[in-house]
Design an enzyme around this catalytic site. Sequence first.
Site, PDB file in Angstrom:
ATOM      1  N   ASP A 164       0.855  -1.188   0.000  1.00 46.40           N
ATOM      2  CA  ASP A 164       0.000   0.000   0.000  1.00 46.40           C
ATOM      3  C   ASP A 164       0.892   1.239   0.000  1.00 46.40           C
ATOM      4  O   ASP A 164       2.048   1.193   0.447  1.00 46.40           O
ATOM      5  CB  ASP A 164      -0.925   0.016   1.224  1.00 46.40           C
ATOM      6  CG  ASP A 164      -1.941   1.148   1.141  1.00 46.40           C
ATOM      7  OD1 ASP A 164      -2.770   1.122   0.209  1.00 46.40           O
ATOM      8  OD2 ASP A 164      -1.906   2.060   1.991  1.00 46.40           O
TER       9      ASP A 164
ATOM     10  N   GLU B 298       0.743   5.776   0.511  1.00 47.45           N
ATOM     11  CA  GLU B 298       0.026   7.029   0.780  1.00 47.45           C
ATOM     12  C   GLU B 298       0.674   8.094  -0.108  1.00 47.45           C
ATOM     13  O   GLU B 298       1.885   8.045  -0.372  1.00 47.45           O
ATOM     14  CB  GLU B 298       0.118   7.426   2.252  1.00 47.45           C
ATOM     15  CG  GLU B 298      -0.526   6.436   3.214  1.00 47.45           C
ATOM     16  CD  GLU B 298      -2.010   6.264   3.004  1.00 47.45           C
ATOM     17  OE1 GLU B 298      -2.662   7.205   2.471  1.00 47.45           O
ATOM     18  OE2 GLU B 298      -2.545   5.199   3.354  1.00 47.45           O
TER      19      GLU B 298
ATOM     20  N   ASP C   4      -7.067  18.654   3.147  1.00 44.46           N
ATOM     21  CA  ASP C   4      -8.022  17.556   3.018  1.00 44.46           C
ATOM     22  C   ASP C   4      -7.323  16.215   2.846  1.00 44.46           C
ATOM     23  O   ASP C   4      -7.830  15.170   3.282  1.00 44.46           O
ATOM     24  CB  ASP C   4      -8.986  17.820   1.853  1.00 44.46           C
ATOM     25  CG  ASP C   4      -8.260  18.011   0.518  1.00 44.46           C
ATOM     26  OD1 ASP C   4      -7.069  18.375   0.544  1.00 44.46           O
ATOM     27  OD2 ASP C   4      -8.899  17.806  -0.530  1.00 44.46           O
TER      28      ASP C   4
ATOM     29  N   HIS D 148      -4.766  10.679   5.974  1.00 42.61           N
ATOM     30  CA  HIS D 148      -3.695   9.818   6.495  1.00 42.61           C
ATOM     31  C   HIS D 148      -2.970  10.396   7.710  1.00 42.61           C
ATOM     32  O   HIS D 148      -2.107   9.719   8.281  1.00 42.61           O
ATOM     33  CB  HIS D 148      -2.669   9.485   5.396  1.00 42.61           C
ATOM     34  CG  HIS D 148      -2.184  10.663   4.605  1.00 42.61           C
ATOM     35  ND1 HIS D 148      -1.633  11.782   5.177  1.00 42.61           N
ATOM     36  CD2 HIS D 148      -2.154  10.871   3.264  1.00 42.61           C
ATOM     37  CE1 HIS D 148      -1.273  12.628   4.235  1.00 42.61           C
ATOM     38  NE2 HIS D 148      -1.595  12.103   3.058  1.00 42.61           N
TER      39      HIS D 148
ATOM     40  N   HIS E 197      -5.288   6.603   7.910  1.00 42.25           N
ATOM     41  CA  HIS E 197      -4.716   5.629   6.990  1.00 42.25           C
ATOM     42  C   HIS E 197      -3.189   5.680   7.079  1.00 42.25           C
ATOM     43  O   HIS E 197      -2.598   6.749   7.183  1.00 42.25           O
ATOM     44  CB  HIS E 197      -5.122   5.952   5.553  1.00 42.25           C
ATOM     45  CG  HIS E 197      -6.598   5.827   5.317  1.00 42.25           C
ATOM     46  ND1 HIS E 197      -7.131   5.563   4.070  1.00 42.25           N
ATOM     47  CD2 HIS E 197      -7.648   5.921   6.154  1.00 42.25           C
ATOM     48  CE1 HIS E 197      -8.444   5.504   4.165  1.00 42.25           C
ATOM     49  NE2 HIS E 197      -8.780   5.731   5.413  1.00 42.25           N
TER      50      HIS E 197
ATOM     51  N   ASP F  42      -2.286  -0.323   6.580  1.00 41.98           N
ATOM     52  CA  ASP F  42      -3.246  -0.779   5.575  1.00 41.98           C
ATOM     53  C   ASP F  42      -2.756  -2.047   4.871  1.00 41.98           C
ATOM     54  O   ASP F  42      -3.567  -2.911   4.504  1.00 41.98           O
ATOM     55  CB  ASP F  42      -3.504   0.324   4.544  1.00 41.98           C
ATOM     56  CG  ASP F  42      -4.419   1.414   5.088  1.00 41.98           C
ATOM     57  OD1 ASP F  42      -4.823   1.314   6.263  1.00 41.98           O
ATOM     58  OD2 ASP F  42      -4.731   2.366   4.349  1.00 41.98           O
TER      59      ASP F  42
END
Length: 260
Positions: free
Chosen positions: A7, A9, A52, A57, A154, A159
């Site tokens: 995963d 970000e 935002d 995260h 997150h 994740d």
Amino acid sequence: MREICLDTETTGFAVKEGDRIIEIGCVELSDHGITNRNFHTYLNPERKMEADVIEVHKITNEMLVDKPKFEDKADEFIDFVKGARLIIHNAAFDEGFLDAELEKIGKPKLRDLGCEIVDSLEIARSVYPQMHNNLDALCKRLNIDTSQREREGHGALLDAELLAQVYLVLKQQQTSFDMDAASVASVARHESVSVGELPVIRASEEDLSEHERVLEMVRKSAKGPALYDIDETEFAQKRTEEQKELDEKAAKMKSLLEKL
């Protein structure tokens, strides 16, 4: 082939507009489940993030100022994933970002590194059609604890760890689904499957422990008693009902074939 749940970000959702990766998390799987090997790093994206995105995260611009750039961690990342099967939820997104980062520094893309990309979202859709299949929904459906994710936001490694738990269940359920479909097709074609003498391989204590762990995960995800937990009478009844359904499907298939 090694399997790795992966995963990332990012600073945003548009790689073509210059968004960058800020975190990579990889969790290795084995035949027995999740291993203790992983790859994790935060990265300085050399650009600012909007509020935002940070809200999702919880990784701030200030947290990334002293972190390495992708090029500083690229070789370590490549060594970890090279030649592996990468399980990624909504794979096109992460693959696109990783390929863009690799291309920037003159490195081969993931598939050119011998990686096979498996989209766990597609597996989830085949197992749970017409249902929400994002990671949160799957974890809730399978009773996988997401309290840390709810508290901290997150995170790529977190994740990836959640995805690993989800994937182990999805893989088992998809295998069961594929076997059932193959059985129906075999009956429809009037095929008989002949199985010769097979060697008996005894399970080790580690195998039995992992087997019980997976069974417990399936118990939690089942909408009712699991087949291996019911008594012989009820099991026999269920098998009779299933065979009746298979016979009906085979009859329908035969009828359709005769009309062709």
